[in-house]
Scaffold this motif. Structure first.
Motif, PDB file in Angstrom:
ATOM      1  N   PHE A  65      82.549  16.878  36.752  1.00  0.00           N
ATOM      2  CA  PHE A  65      83.479  16.879  37.872  1.00  0.00           C
ATOM      3  C   PHE A  65      82.819  16.118  39.019  1.00  0.00           C
ATOM      4  O   PHE A  65      81.738  16.506  39.471  1.00  0.00           O
ATOM      5  N   GLU A  66      83.450  15.053  39.475  1.00  0.00           N
ATOM      6  CA  GLU A  66      82.857  14.234  40.534  1.00  0.00           C
ATOM      7  C   GLU A  66      83.857  13.949  41.640  1.00  0.00           C
ATOM      8  O   GLU A  66      84.984  13.505  41.367  1.00  0.00           O
ATOM      9  N   PRO A  67      83.465  14.180  42.912  1.00  0.00           N
ATOM     10  CA  PRO A  67      84.297  13.726  44.021  1.00  0.00           C
ATOM     11  C   PRO A  67      84.353  12.197  44.021  1.00  0.00           C
ATOM     12  O   PRO A  67      83.341  11.531  43.815  1.00  0.00           O
ATOM     13  N   GLU A  74      86.956  -0.388  45.728  1.00  0.00           N
ATOM     14  CA  GLU A  74      86.368   0.136  44.496  1.00  0.00           C
ATOM     15  C   GLU A  74      86.244   1.654  44.587  1.00  0.00           C
ATOM     16  O   GLU A  74      86.156   2.230  45.672  1.00  0.00           O
ATOM     17  N   GLU A  75      86.217   2.299  43.408  1.00  0.00           N
ATOM     18  CA  GLU A  75      86.097   3.755  43.341  1.00  0.00           C
ATOM     19  C   GLU A  75      84.672   4.148  42.944  1.00  0.00           C
ATOM     20  O   GLU A  75      84.114   3.601  41.995  1.00  0.00           O
ATOM     21  N   TYR A  76      84.130   5.104  43.687  1.00  0.00           N
ATOM     22  CA  TYR A  76      82.781   5.597  43.435  1.00  0.00           C
ATOM     23  C   TYR A  76      82.830   7.103  43.205  1.00  0.00           C
ATOM     24  O   TYR A  76      83.644   7.809  43.803  1.00  0.00           O
ATOM     25  N   GLY A  77      81.926   7.583  42.359  1.00  0.00           N
ATOM     26  CA  GLY A  77      81.791   9.009  42.119  1.00  0.00           C
ATOM     27  C   GLY A  77      80.381   9.465  42.445  1.00  0.00           C
ATOM     28  O   GLY A  77      79.417   8.702  42.301  1.00  0.00           O
ATOM     29  N   VAL A  78      80.260  10.713  42.886  1.00  0.00           N
ATOM     30  CA  VAL A  78      78.957  11.318  43.167  1.00  0.00           C
ATOM     31  C   VAL A  78      78.919  12.696  42.523  1.00  0.00           C
ATOM     32  O   VAL A  78      79.959  13.346  42.378  1.00  0.00           O
ATOM     33  N   PRO A  79      77.744  13.178  42.132  1.00  0.00           N
ATOM     34  CA  PRO A  79      77.665  14.522  41.555  1.00  0.00           C
ATOM     35  C   PRO A  79      78.193  15.561  42.551  1.00  0.00           C
ATOM     36  O   PRO A  79      77.858  15.520  43.734  1.00  0.00           O
ATOM     37  N   ILE A  80      79.000  16.478  42.081  1.00  0.00           N
ATOM     38  CA  ILE A  80      79.635  17.435  42.972  1.00  0.00           C
ATOM     39  C   ILE A  80      78.620  18.306  43.689  1.00  0.00           C
ATOM     40  O   ILE A  80      78.825  18.689  44.853  1.00  0.00           O
TER      41      ILE A  80
END
Length: 211
Positions: A65-67, A74-80
């Motif tokens: 699950f990443e915010p 562009e789309e980026y994800g980070v550890p929740i």
């Protein structure tokens, strides 16, 4: 020096679940139980989790699950677990003399001085005018609580680990983007960040001096 206070925040509580809302900090509202007894709909791969209720940490190792935030389209994800909170960008930040250009300034976040980094500038992207969709994402990097201005924060995404692979080494981001999620059915590519690599050690020292 008078620091400007941030507005309403998205609070991330590390007590077994996370919450993503724009409500100000305060007493948690009681949630009414469902009257019909029906189970909640499962989130499909590549779709966003609901944003109006707590999101429990997944014990299923098949998923992450990443915010998700956007930066220059562009789309980026980070550890929740890396996200401490998300706050609105105040109308004005307090500038600190003789700091690197990527440090936008500092803000007063509930009585503590928070250094703020312009993530566009940090990634050498074109500047953007301030708008009400921008947010400050707060991370803890080498013991320093640091805010990063992003274009918007959209959702918490359920990502199958099978869709995640290593990112090509392009040498433009200092290794901050270390994985890529290829969600073929949703026609989305998520650049996944290693928060500990967002800043070099000497840059963290600059942030300590700014705070």
């Amino acid at each position: 020096m008078g620091h400007h206070r941030c507005g309403a925040s998205r609070r991330w509580r590390h007590r077994g679940h996370h919450r993503l809302t724009d409500a100000p900090a305060g007493p948690r509202a009681r949630r009414r139980p469902q009257a019909d007894g029906k189970s909640r709909r499962q989130v499909a791969p590549g779709q966003s989790a609901r944003r109006d209720r707590p999101l429990r940490r997944s014990t299923d190792l098949r998923w992450r699950f990443e915010p998700i935030f956007r930066l220059a389209g562009e789309e980026y994800g980070v550890p929740i677990d890396a996200v401490h909170e998300i706050v609105r960008v105040p109308e004005q930040l307090t500038r600190v003399p003789r700091t690197p250009a990527f440090i936008e300034g500092v803000v007063n976040l509930r009585g503590a001085v928070l250094p703020v980094v312009d993530q566009r500038r940090r990634f050498r992207l074109p500047d953007a005018e301030r708008n009400d969709r921008q947010r400050i994402m707060v991370f803890l990097i080498e013991g320093v609580r640091t805010g990063f201005i992003v274009d918007s924060v959209s959702e918490v995404l359920k990502i199958p680990r099978s869709a995640i692979g290593p990112a090509p080494d392009l040498g433009q981001d200092g290794g901050a983007v270390d994985r890529i999620a290829n969600l073929a059915e949703a026609k989305r590519i998520i650049l996944m960040l290693n928060v500990d690599r967002l800043l070099a050690r000497e840059e963290v020292a600059d942030l300590r001096r700014a705070a």
